[in-house]
Design an enzyme around this catalytic site. Structure first.
Site: not given
Ligand code: R5P
Length: 285
Positions: A220-221, A92, A35-36, A188
């Site tokens: 996508g959450g 990060q 895999n290199e 929220k």
């Molecule tokens: C968060 O700070 C980003 O701007 C996105 O809202 C986030 O990375 C989306 O993550 P996910 O699609 O897993 O909810």
């Protein structure tokens, strides 16, 4: 200039070479049994200015990018510009817990060490586009929001822009300025230990064409939840745009909640509709 597209951004490299009327550099890459990565330059770069375009979603992409920049330098390219349309590890940028690795610093430092300039598009920890300095590392943060907006313009008649959270407000603001419409973010509110309400902060989306913008769609959450809230709030259409579409759970999850789903080609996915070649070409000029 000679433009090289890495394996994650081959098409984008081709498009930028065409737009900037540059030569498209050729490479040969393959994987060894363990895999290199193997990489060979197939274009003579001696005395030439070069750019490498490579989105980074994995450690392998990063190693390929670094190998390519270094090989170009070894073969006497005068300057090598790194352009990472999507650059992983940028979430990060701070140490949230003592002892954590600062991945944004590590990755940017590695690229900066080898390349003469570094650019990315809508870096996660930066709101505004332009020249940025982070931990003494200088790089350019390009902006894909105007390209997403241009794609949507004309397809909707009564827009309002929504950020799924406060962090996305700068994107929403820039898009709303271009569309001359209202914007805000979803708020929220914790009602009790178990109950949370979400609403569009001070913004009426009723009978409007809502545009929900985010920099990244990962699982996508976030966007799915935001789309449902906007739909329940009475929007006429729900239009979702993101710069970097990772779509780890696919795009089918949005069916029924979203009328239009678009992403740029910093990453290729079923929702890729908008090219960032213009932004990269302008930067390289
Ligand atoms: C968060 O700070 C980003 O701007 C996105 O809202 C986030 O990375 C989306 O993550 P996910 O699609 O897993 O909810």
């Amino acid at each position: 200039m000679i433009i090289f597209g890495g394996s994650k951004s081959a098409e984008l490299g081709w498009e930028v070479a065409k737009t900037t009327k540059s030569t498209l550099g050729k490479t040969q890459t393959k994987k060894f049994p363990d895999n290199e990565t193997y990489l060979r330059l197939m274009t003579n770069v001696e005395g030439k200015e070069c750019a490498v375009i490579q989105s980074v979603t994995s450690n392998d992409d990063l190693v390929e990018l670094l190998m390519m920049i270094d090989a170009l330098k070894d073969h006497k390219a005068t300057q090598v510009h790194a352009v990472c349309p999507y650059l992983a590890y940028m979430r990060q940028d701070k140490r949230f817990k003592e002892g954590e690795a600062l991945t944004a610093k590590t990755v940017l430092k590695l690229i900066e060490e080898l390349a003469d300039s570094v650019a990315t598009i809508n870096c996660h920890f930066l709101g505004d586009p332009g020249q940025a300095t982070y931990n003494n590392i200088g790089f350019t943060n390009l902006d894909a929001i105007p390209y997403l907006v241009e794609h949507l313009r004309g397809k909707i008649s009564d827009p309002v822009v929504v950020a799924p959270d406060k962090g996305g407000l700068t994107y929403a603001k820039r898009a709303a300025e271009l569309l001359d419409c209202e914007f805000n973010h979803i708020e929220k509110k914790r009602i009790s230990g178990t109950e949370v309400t979400m609403k569009t902060k001070g913004l009426d989306v009723k009978k409007k064409d809502a545009i929900i913008l985010d920099d990244i769609i990962s699982t996508g959450g976030t966007i799915l939840e935001a789309s449902k809230i906007i739909r329940r709030s009475g929007a006429k259409t729900v239009n979702v745009g993101c710069v970097h579409g990772l779509f780890l759970n696919g795009t089918e999850m949005f069916a029924g909640s979203v009328d239009r789903l678009i992403s740029t080609n910093t990453l290729i996915n079923p929702a890729t509709k908008v090219s960032v070649a213009g932004a990269i070409s302008e930067h390289l000029k």
